[in-house]
Write a protein that holds these residues in place. Structure first.
Motif, PDB file in Angstrom:
ATOM      1  N   VAL A  48       0.845  -1.195   0.000  1.00  0.00           N
ATOM      2  CA  VAL A  48       0.000   0.000   0.000  1.00  0.00           C
ATOM      3  C   VAL A  48       0.880   1.244   0.000  1.00  0.00           C
ATOM      4  N   ALA A  49       1.799   1.300   0.958  1.00  0.00           N
ATOM      5  CA  ALA A  49       2.671   2.464   1.068  1.00  0.00           C
ATOM      6  C   ALA A  49       3.881   2.100   1.908  1.00  0.00           C
ATOM      7  N   ARG A  50       4.959   2.835   1.675  1.00  0.00           N
ATOM      8  CA  ARG A  50       6.215   2.570   2.379  1.00  0.00           C
ATOM      9  C   ARG A  50       6.927   3.887   2.595  1.00  0.00           C
ATOM     10  N   ILE A  51       7.618   4.004   3.743  1.00  0.00           N
ATOM     11  CA  ILE A  51       8.355   5.223   4.051  1.00  0.00           C
ATOM     12  C   ILE A  51       9.712   4.854   4.620  1.00  0.00           C
ATOM     13  N   THR A  52      10.754   5.507   4.119  1.00  0.00           N
ATOM     14  CA  THR A  52      12.114   5.220   4.573  1.00  0.00           C
ATOM     15  C   THR A  52      12.445   6.042   5.821  1.00  0.00           C
ATOM     16  N   THR A  53      13.614   5.810   6.358  1.00  0.00           N
ATOM     17  CA  THR A  53      14.038   6.567   7.532  1.00  0.00           C
ATOM     18  C   THR A  53      14.187   8.046   7.203  1.00  0.00           C
ATOM     19  N   GLY A  54      14.494   8.338   5.946  1.00  0.00           N
ATOM     20  CA  GLY A  54      14.662   9.728   5.538  1.00  0.00           C
ATOM     21  C   GLY A  54      13.382  10.401   5.117  1.00  0.00           C
ATOM     22  N   GLY A  55      12.273   9.640   5.158  1.00  0.00           N
ATOM     23  CA  GLY A  55      10.987  10.233   4.816  1.00  0.00           C
ATOM     24  C   GLY A  55      10.565  10.077   3.363  1.00  0.00           C
ATOM     25  N   ASN A  56      11.364   9.366   2.581  1.00  0.00           N
ATOM     26  CA  ASN A  56      10.952   9.112   1.195  1.00  0.00           C
ATOM     27  C   ASN A  56       9.821   8.091   1.181  1.00  0.00           C
ATOM     28  N   THR A  57       8.834   8.343   0.330  1.00  0.00           N
ATOM     29  CA  THR A  57       7.644   7.487   0.296  1.00  0.00           C
ATOM     30  C   THR A  57       7.400   6.916  -1.090  1.00  0.00           C
ATOM     31  N   ASN A  58       6.739   5.774  -1.108  1.00  0.00           N
ATOM     32  CA  ASN A  58       6.204   5.264  -2.359  1.00  0.00           C
ATOM     33  C   ASN A  58       4.871   4.574  -2.069  1.00  0.00           C
ATOM     34  N   TYR A  59       4.004   4.592  -3.061  1.00  0.00           N
ATOM     35  CA  TYR A  59       2.632   4.119  -2.900  1.00  0.00           C
ATOM     36  C   TYR A  59       2.245   3.141  -4.006  1.00  0.00           C
ATOM     37  N   GLY A  60       1.317   2.258  -3.661  1.00  0.00           N
ATOM     38  CA  GLY A  60       0.722   1.430  -4.687  1.00  0.00           C
ATOM     39  C   GLY A  60      -0.093   2.291  -5.640  1.00  0.00           C
ATOM     40  N   ASP A  61      -0.177   1.878  -6.887  1.00  0.00           N
ATOM     41  CA  ASP A  61      -0.861   2.683  -7.899  1.00  0.00           C
ATOM     42  C   ASP A  61      -2.314   2.965  -7.525  1.00  0.00           C
ATOM     43  N   SER A  62      -2.962   1.999  -6.903  1.00  0.00           N
ATOM     44  CA  SER A  62      -4.398   2.132  -6.635  1.00  0.00           C
ATOM     45  C   SER A  62      -4.711   3.106  -5.505  1.00  0.00           C
ATOM     46  N   GLN A  64      -2.490   5.877  -4.782  1.00  0.00           N
ATOM     47  CA  GLN A  64      -1.763   7.118  -5.017  1.00  0.00           C
ATOM     48  C   GLN A  64      -2.731   8.297  -5.041  1.00  0.00           C
ATOM     49  N   GLY A  65      -2.412   9.324  -4.260  1.00  0.00           N
ATOM     50  CA  GLY A  65      -3.241  10.520  -4.228  1.00  0.00           C
ATOM     51  C   GLY A  65      -4.374  10.464  -3.220  1.00  0.00           C
ATOM     52  N   ARG A  66      -4.641   9.297  -2.666  1.00  0.00           N
ATOM     53  CA  ARG A  66      -5.729   9.166  -1.673  1.00  0.00           C
ATOM     54  C   ARG A  66      -5.184   8.822  -0.287  1.00  0.00           C
ATOM     55  N   PHE A  67      -4.119   8.071  -0.229  1.00  0.00           N
ATOM     56  CA  PHE A  67      -3.524   7.642   1.040  1.00  0.00           C
ATOM     57  C   PHE A  67      -2.221   8.387   1.287  1.00  0.00           C
ATOM     58  N   THR A  68      -1.923   8.616   2.571  1.00  0.00           N
ATOM     59  CA  THR A  68      -0.675   9.263   2.960  1.00  0.00           C
ATOM     60  C   THR A  68      -0.041   8.501   4.107  1.00  0.00           C
ATOM     61  N   ILE A  69       1.209   8.128   3.926  1.00  0.00           N
ATOM     62  CA  ILE A  69       1.948   7.449   4.989  1.00  0.00           C
ATOM     63  C   ILE A  69       2.866   8.456   5.672  1.00  0.00           C
ATOM     64  N   SER A  70       2.999   8.323   6.988  1.00  0.00           N
ATOM     65  CA  SER A  70       3.905   9.177   7.743  1.00  0.00           C
ATOM     66  C   SER A  70       4.437   8.382   8.922  1.00  0.00           C
ATOM     67  N   ARG A  71       5.462   8.927   9.571  1.00  0.00           N
ATOM     68  CA  ARG A  71       6.046   8.237  10.713  1.00  0.00           C
ATOM     69  C   ARG A  71       6.483   9.237  11.769  1.00  0.00           C
ATOM     70  N   ASP A  72       6.405   8.795  13.010  1.00  0.00           N
ATOM     71  CA  ASP A  72       6.885   9.573  14.142  1.00  0.00           C
ATOM     72  C   ASP A  72       8.041   8.776  14.736  1.00  0.00           C
ATOM     73  N   ASN A  73       9.257   9.179  14.408  1.00  0.00           N
ATOM     74  CA  ASN A  73      10.421   8.400  14.840  1.00  0.00           C
ATOM     75  C   ASN A  73      10.607   8.418  16.352  1.00  0.00           C
ATOM     76  N   ALA A  74      10.202   9.492  16.991  1.00  0.00           N
ATOM     77  CA  ALA A  74      10.345   9.583  18.448  1.00  0.00           C
ATOM     78  C   ALA A  74       9.438   8.581  19.159  1.00  0.00           C
ATOM     79  N   LYS A  75       8.330   8.245  18.509  1.00  0.00           N
ATOM     80  CA  LYS A  75       7.364   7.317  19.114  1.00  0.00           C
ATOM     81  C   LYS A  75       7.370   5.950  18.442  1.00  0.00           C
ATOM     82  N   ASN A  76       8.299   5.741  17.501  1.00  0.00           N
ATOM     83  CA  ASN A  76       8.378   4.451  16.795  1.00  0.00           C
ATOM     84  C   ASN A  76       7.030   4.031  16.230  1.00  0.00           C
ATOM     85  N   THR A  77       6.384   4.968  15.580  1.00  0.00           N
ATOM     86  CA  THR A  77       5.024   4.735  15.093  1.00  0.00           C
ATOM     87  C   THR A  77       4.914   5.154  13.631  1.00  0.00           C
TER      88      THR A  77
END
Length: 120
Positions: A48-62, A64-77
């Motif tokens: 569905v979606a993936r995010i690297t430690t540096g914040g780079n993201t990629n999404y499945g085609d289906s 894209q534009g509707r879902f957003t992935i994010s991460r909170d490194n301080a909370k390991n979430t």
């Protein structure tokens, strides 16, 4: 030991929104990439979606534009904001995280899965 706990799934009407969360705990040295996969009945698990430690993201085609992935490194979430949901988004959603438990010890971990159902 590394544990992943997911939350936020449920039933939503088409066009609605949901936000998934996945918290990582345990023997963590550092966390690598984090992502979400899903599996619908009778289908293969897909990215569905993936995010690297540096914040780079990629999404499945289906999604894209509707879902957003994010991460909170301080909370390991890692989060997945899902908007404009469609019935075809119905699936079990799994969190996937790469975790270093030492300088050279890395494991790939999965959450237990959370059901997302999009239906009127």
């Amino acid at each position: 030991q590394v544990q992943l706990v997911e939350s936020g799934g449920g039933l939503v009407q088409p066009g609605g929104s949901l936000r998934l969360s996945c918290s990582v705990s345990g023997n963590i040295f550092t966390i690598d990439a984090m992502g979400w996969y899903r599996q619908a009945p009778g289908k293969q698990r897909e990215l569905v979606a993936r995010i690297t430690t540096g914040g780079n993201t990629n999404y499945g085609d289906s999604v894209q534009g509707r879902f957003t992935i994010s991460r909170d490194n301080a909370k390991n979430t890692v989060f997945l904001q899902m908007n404009s949901l469609k019935p075809e988004d119905t699936a079990v959603y799994y969190c996937n995280v790469g975790v270093f438990t030492g300088f050279t010890s890395r494991g790939d971990y999965w959450g237990q899965g959370t059901q997302v159902t999009v239906s009127s």
